[in-house]
Design a protein around this motif. Structure first.
Motif, PDB file in Angstrom:
ATOM      1  N   SER A  42      51.588  37.128  40.228  1.00 59.97           N
ATOM      2  CA  SER A  42      50.804  36.674  41.000  1.00 59.97           C
ATOM      3  C   SER A  42      50.401  35.210  40.817  1.00 59.97           C
ATOM      4  CB  SER A  42      49.804  37.343  41.372  1.00 59.97           C
ATOM      5  OG  SER A  42      48.592  36.882  42.011  1.00 59.97           O
ATOM      6  N   PRO A  43      51.095  34.181  42.301  1.00 56.33           N
ATOM      7  CA  PRO A  43      50.979  32.387  42.088  1.00 56.33           C
ATOM      8  C   PRO A  43      49.374  33.265  41.861  1.00 56.33           C
ATOM      9  CG  PRO A  43      52.779  33.158  43.455  1.00 56.33           C
ATOM     10  CD  PRO A  43      52.252  34.736  42.843  1.00 56.33           C
ATOM     11  N   PHE A  44      48.091  33.471  42.833  1.00 57.63           N
ATOM     12  CA  PHE A  44      47.639  33.195  43.508  1.00 57.63           C
ATOM     13  C   PHE A  44      46.525  33.853  41.761  1.00 57.63           C
ATOM     14  CE2 PHE A  44      43.123  34.819  45.019  1.00 57.63           C
ATOM     15  CZ  PHE A  44      42.397  34.094  44.919  1.00 57.63           C
ATOM     16  N   TRP A  45      46.634  34.753  41.231  1.00 57.05           N
ATOM     17  CA  TRP A  45      46.111  35.354  40.006  1.00 57.05           C
ATOM     18  C   TRP A  45      46.096  34.154  38.866  1.00 57.05           C
ATOM     19  CZ3 TRP A  45      43.060  38.865  38.215  1.00 57.05           C
ATOM     20  CH2 TRP A  45      42.728  38.852  36.781  1.00 57.05           C
ATOM     21  N   ASP A  46      47.292  33.790  38.623  1.00 62.03           N
ATOM     22  CA  ASP A  46      47.567  32.960  37.473  1.00 62.03           C
ATOM     23  C   ASP A  46      47.464  31.767  38.522  1.00 62.03           C
ATOM     24  OD1 ASP A  46      49.923  34.521  36.968  1.00 62.03           O
ATOM     25  OD2 ASP A  46      51.173  33.571  37.820  1.00 62.03           O
ATOM     26  N   GLY A  47      46.502  30.852  39.226  1.00 67.20           N
ATOM     27  CA  GLY A  47      46.299  29.725  39.330  1.00 67.20           C
ATOM     28  C   GLY A  47      44.955  30.338  39.779  1.00 67.20           C
ATOM     29  N   LEU A  48      44.132  31.132  39.775  1.00 64.86           N
ATOM     30  CA  LEU A  48      42.573  31.086  39.433  1.00 64.86           C
ATOM     31  C   LEU A  48      42.210  31.877  38.597  1.00 64.86           C
ATOM     32  CD1 LEU A  48      39.608  30.817  40.299  1.00 64.86           C
ATOM     33  CD2 LEU A  48      40.201  32.270  42.699  1.00 64.86           C
ATOM     34  N   ALA A  49      41.999  33.367  38.843  1.00 61.89           N
ATOM     35  CA  ALA A  49      41.528  34.172  38.182  1.00 61.89           C
ATOM     36  C   ALA A  49      41.527  34.670  36.580  1.00 61.89           C
ATOM     37  CB  ALA A  49      41.331  35.397  39.158  1.00 61.89           C
ATOM     38  N   GLY A  50      43.103  34.410  36.815  1.00 64.49           N
ATOM     39  CA  GLY A  50      44.056  34.455  34.951  1.00 64.49           C
ATOM     40  C   GLY A  50      43.524  33.922  34.578  1.00 64.49           C
ATOM     41  N   ARG A  51      42.967  32.922  34.914  1.00 61.24           N
ATOM     42  CA  ARG A  51      42.774  31.762  33.706  1.00 61.24           C
ATOM     43  C   ARG A  51      40.726  31.556  32.800  1.00 61.24           C
ATOM     44  NH1 ARG A  51      43.655  25.480  37.021  1.00 61.24           N
ATOM     45  NH2 ARG A  51      45.433  25.498  38.067  1.00 61.24           N
ATOM     46  N   PHE A  52      40.906  32.459  33.546  1.00 63.47           N
ATOM     47  CA  PHE A  52      39.610  32.875  32.892  1.00 63.47           C
ATOM     48  C   PHE A  52      39.104  33.995  32.959  1.00 63.47           C
ATOM     49  CE2 PHE A  52      37.680  30.920  37.219  1.00 63.47           C
ATOM     50  CZ  PHE A  52      37.324  30.078  36.344  1.00 63.47           C
ATOM     51  N   PHE A  53      40.852  35.314  32.571  1.00 61.09           N
ATOM     52  CA  PHE A  53      40.826  36.585  31.900  1.00 61.09           C
ATOM     53  C   PHE A  53      41.208  36.734  30.881  1.00 61.09           C
ATOM     54  CE2 PHE A  53      39.015  37.508  36.398  1.00 61.09           C
ATOM     55  CZ  PHE A  53      37.800  38.528  36.111  1.00 61.09           C
ATOM     56  N   GLY A  54      41.836  35.796  31.062  1.00 60.39           N
ATOM     57  CA  GLY A  54      43.176  35.517  29.599  1.00 60.39           C
ATOM     58  C   GLY A  54      44.158  36.708  29.332  1.00 60.39           C
ATOM     59  N   THR A  57      50.958  26.480  43.870  1.00 63.82           N
ATOM     60  CA  THR A  57      51.750  27.698  44.065  1.00 63.82           C
ATOM     61  C   THR A  57      50.476  28.633  44.185  1.00 63.82           C
ATOM     62  OG1 THR A  57      51.350  27.746  42.229  1.00 63.82           O
ATOM     63  CG2 THR A  57      53.299  26.870  43.003  1.00 63.82           C
ATOM     64  N   ALA A  58      49.461  28.432  44.231  1.00 69.95           N
ATOM     65  CA  ALA A  58      47.995  29.348  44.088  1.00 69.95           C
ATOM     66  C   ALA A  58      48.073  29.101  45.445  1.00 69.95           C
ATOM     67  CB  ALA A  58      46.868  29.053  43.652  1.00 69.95           C
ATOM     68  N   ARG A  59      47.608  28.076  45.861  1.00 76.00           N
ATOM     69  CA  ARG A  59      47.063  27.364  48.050  1.00 76.00           C
ATOM     70  C   ARG A  59      48.438  28.102  48.661  1.00 76.00           C
ATOM     71  NH1 ARG A  59      46.368  22.407  45.357  1.00 76.00           N
ATOM     72  NH2 ARG A  59      47.312  21.855  47.199  1.00 76.00           N
ATOM     73  N   ALA A  60      48.692  28.044  48.697  1.00 80.50           N
ATOM     74  CA  ALA A  60      50.294  28.078  49.069  1.00 80.50           C
ATOM     75  C   ALA A  60      50.338  29.689  49.938  1.00 80.50           C
ATOM     76  CB  ALA A  60      51.572  27.473  48.468  1.00 80.50           C
ATOM     77  N   VAL A  61      49.632  30.507  48.671  1.00 83.11           N
ATOM     78  CA  VAL A  61      49.831  32.187  49.347  1.00 83.11           C
ATOM     79  C   VAL A  61      48.774  32.551  50.181  1.00 83.11           C
ATOM     80  CG1 VAL A  61      51.585  32.589  47.629  1.00 83.11           C
ATOM     81  CG2 VAL A  61      49.494  32.365  46.635  1.00 83.11           C
ATOM     82  N   ASP A  86      45.750  39.029  44.249  1.00 81.12           N
ATOM     83  CA  ASP A  86      46.805  37.914  44.064  1.00 81.12           C
ATOM     84  C   ASP A  86      46.578  37.398  46.003  1.00 81.12           C
ATOM     85  OD1 ASP A  86      46.167  39.572  46.643  1.00 81.12           O
ATOM     86  OD2 ASP A  86      47.482  42.188  45.481  1.00 81.12           O
ATOM     87  N   GLY A  87      45.010  37.754  46.720  1.00 80.32           N
ATOM     88  CA  GLY A  87      44.958  36.323  47.069  1.00 80.32           C
ATOM     89  C   GLY A  87      45.537  36.892  48.861  1.00 80.32           C
ATOM     90  N   GLY A  88      45.799  37.904  49.189  1.00 84.91           N
ATOM     91  CA  GLY A  88      46.112  38.983  50.000  1.00 84.91           C
ATOM     92  C   GLY A  88      44.831  39.370  51.146  1.00 84.91           C
ATOM     93  N   PRO A  89      45.127  38.762  52.519  1.00 85.83           N
ATOM     94  CA  PRO A  89      44.597  38.843  53.097  1.00 85.83           C
ATOM     95  C   PRO A  89      43.642  40.705  53.425  1.00 85.83           C
ATOM     96  CG  PRO A  89      46.700  39.338  54.369  1.00 85.83           C
ATOM     97  CD  PRO A  89      46.554  39.253  52.906  1.00 85.83           C
ATOM     98  N   THR A  90      41.954  40.281  53.487  1.00 84.88           N
ATOM     99  CA  THR A  90      41.537  41.036  53.847  1.00 84.88           C
ATOM    100  C   THR A  90      41.884  41.564  55.951  1.00 84.88           C
ATOM    101  OG1 THR A  90      40.920  41.440  51.654  1.00 84.88           O
ATOM    102  CG2 THR A  90      39.559  42.711  53.496  1.00 84.88           C
ATOM    103  N   MET A  91      41.641  42.852  56.108  1.00 84.94           N
ATOM    104  CA  MET A  91      42.225  42.728  57.969  1.00 84.94           C
ATOM    105  C   MET A  91      40.457  43.765  57.896  1.00 84.94           C
ATOM    106  SD  MET A  91      44.526  41.093  58.160  1.00 84.94           S
ATOM    107  CE  MET A  91      45.230  41.546  60.915  1.00 84.94           C
ATOM    108  N   ALA A  92      39.969  43.734  58.980  1.00 84.32           N
ATOM    109  CA  ALA A  92      38.762  44.186  59.778  1.00 84.32           C
ATOM    110  C   ALA A  92      38.798  44.817  61.374  1.00 84.32           C
ATOM    111  CB  ALA A  92      37.493  44.024  59.056  1.00 84.32           C
ATOM    112  N   ALA A  93      37.557  45.589  61.729  1.00 79.34           N
ATOM    113  CA  ALA A  93      38.291  45.653  62.787  1.00 79.34           C
ATOM    114  C   ALA A  93      36.848  46.944  62.888  1.00 79.34           C
ATOM    115  CB  ALA A  93      39.168  46.711  63.315  1.00 79.34           C
ATOM    116  N   ARG A  94      36.368  47.088  64.112  1.00 79.43           N
ATOM    117  CA  ARG A  94      34.920  47.587  63.882  1.00 79.43           C
ATOM    118  C   ARG A  94      36.013  49.596  64.947  1.00 79.43           C
ATOM    119  NH1 ARG A  94      30.469  46.015  62.953  1.00 79.43           N
ATOM    120  NH2 ARG A  94      29.933  48.031  63.791  1.00 79.43           N
ATOM    121  N   THR A  95      35.223  50.387  63.858  1.00 70.90           N
ATOM    122  CA  THR A  95      36.007  51.412  64.161  1.00 70.90           C
ATOM    123  C   THR A  95      36.244  52.147  65.526  1.00 70.90           C
ATOM    124  OG1 THR A  95      34.561  52.273  62.538  1.00 70.90           O
ATOM    125  CG2 THR A  95      35.735  53.744  63.258  1.00 70.90           C
TER     126      THR A  95
END
Length: 341
Positions: A179-191, A226-230, A260-269
């Motif tokens: 995951s480009p997002f993981w590699d650019g952010l969380a992966g740096r903290f989690f090893g 690469t992380a910002r782009a996704v 992974d930086g994927g979108p979270t969608m939401a709606a009123r039930t």
């Protein structure tokens, strides 16, 4: 009018384990709600069985796992899940994308910095997820049935679910399964790499995020391109799912998945299109109905069933085609919830 390939959506059972495991191995990674781990899947099936057996009609830390089976062979060819209330037993984390504006009078300039903030804003919401259809069945229209059957289940058990529903879409995964997002952010903290973190989360939960993830905002300018782009983009295989969600009234409100930086969608039930347009009716006739193709649902909890059927007005109720009625176990006098396809 031709009814699409016959498939029936029903609650999962413990003996679905092998079929779910076989499908989990086809997901390609990043699919947290359907991990290719037999122990984890067995635990999910047990948790789902407890939810379907729960007597109280109230929201809780419940997982309802549905499966799609071929009506002729009984083979399980898809699955979808509904979480009644996320964040009940452990925090439900998302990143919120926001902007901080700062002005320098000396420079006569305004700087607008985009940032990600770790939040639990969706805590208590219901969630639809874990939607997966076997690759061989994806041209049959059954993905639509499987996805929308979850909303009819919510409508039939409305008191068990929250007033807001979210859906997390898988983010961009590269050809190597990273995951480009993981590699650019969380992966740096989690090893650990994305595959290891994703597998750990699927099996053990995400408490390690609370333990190790920095709580201060993350400035996007500090991330690799690469992380910002996704950020906020769905996996290419999830674009159709995103379109279906948007058609139902879900919107991207600026929240993304922490892995992974994927979108979270939401709606009123109650504003979800399938729930809003669904109509309750009594079956008055079973014949060769020539009405419009609809999704029909019936039954409560472990007795829930949903499938395609031809539905037409008939007296004070509706007429169903005989094939669909047989597949759904319906007879004259039964109550159904139906919505046009």
């Amino acid at each position: 009018m031709i009814v699409p390939t016959t498939g029936i959506v029903r609650p999962s059972r413990p003996d679905d384990l092998d079929a779910l495991y076989d499908m989990a191995k086809l997901t390609g990674g990043g699919f947290t709600n359907l991990p290719p781990d037999r122990g984890s899947l067995k635990a999910r099936l047990a948790r789902s069985a407890e939810a379907f057996a729960k007597p109280e009609d109230v929201p809780g830390d419940d997982l309802y796992m549905l499966v799609l089976e071929d009506a002729d062979s009984g083979r399980v060819i898809g699955t979808g899940q509904i979480f009644a209330a996320v964040g009940e037993s452990s925090p439900f984390y998302t990143y919120r994308l926001g902007t901080l504006s700062q002005t320098s009078r000396e420079l006569n300039r305004t700087f607008r910095a985009e940032m990600l903030t770790l939040t639990t804003d969706y805590e208590g919401a219901s969630e639809v997820g874990g939607l997966f259809l076997h690759p061989r069945e994806r041209a049959s229209g059954l993905g639509l049935l499987l996805a929308r059957s979850r909303y009819l289940f919510i409508a039939l058990h409305r008191a068990r679910f929250a007033d807001r529903v979210i859906a997390e879409l898988r983010g961009v995964i590269d050809e190597a399964g990273g995951s480009p997002f993981w590699d650019g952010l969380a992966g740096r903290f989690f090893g650990m790499n994305f595959q290891d973190a994703d597998e750990f989360n699927a099996i053990h939960g995400n408490q390690f995020i609370a333990d190790l993830m920095p709580k201060h905002p993350i400035y996007l300018a500090m991330l690799a391109e690469t992380a910002r782009a996704v950020i906020g983009l769905p996996h290419p295989g999830g674009r159709a799912a995103m379109r279906m969600l948007e058609h139902e009234g879900f919107r991207h409100e600026g929240y993304i998945d922490i892995f992974d930086g994927g979108p979270t969608m939401a709606a009123r039930t109650d504003a979800i299109r399938t729930i809003r347009k669904a109509q309750a009716a009594t079956v008055t006739t079973i014949d060769g109905a020539t009405g419009e193709t609809s999704i029909v649902a019936t039954g409560r909890l472990a007795g829930f069933r949903a499938g395609f059927a031809r539905v037409a007005a008939a007296g004070d109720g509706v007429a169903l085609d005989a094939g669909a009625a047989a597949a759904l176990g319906l007879s004259v006098g039964a109550t159904v919830l139906h919505v046009p396809r």
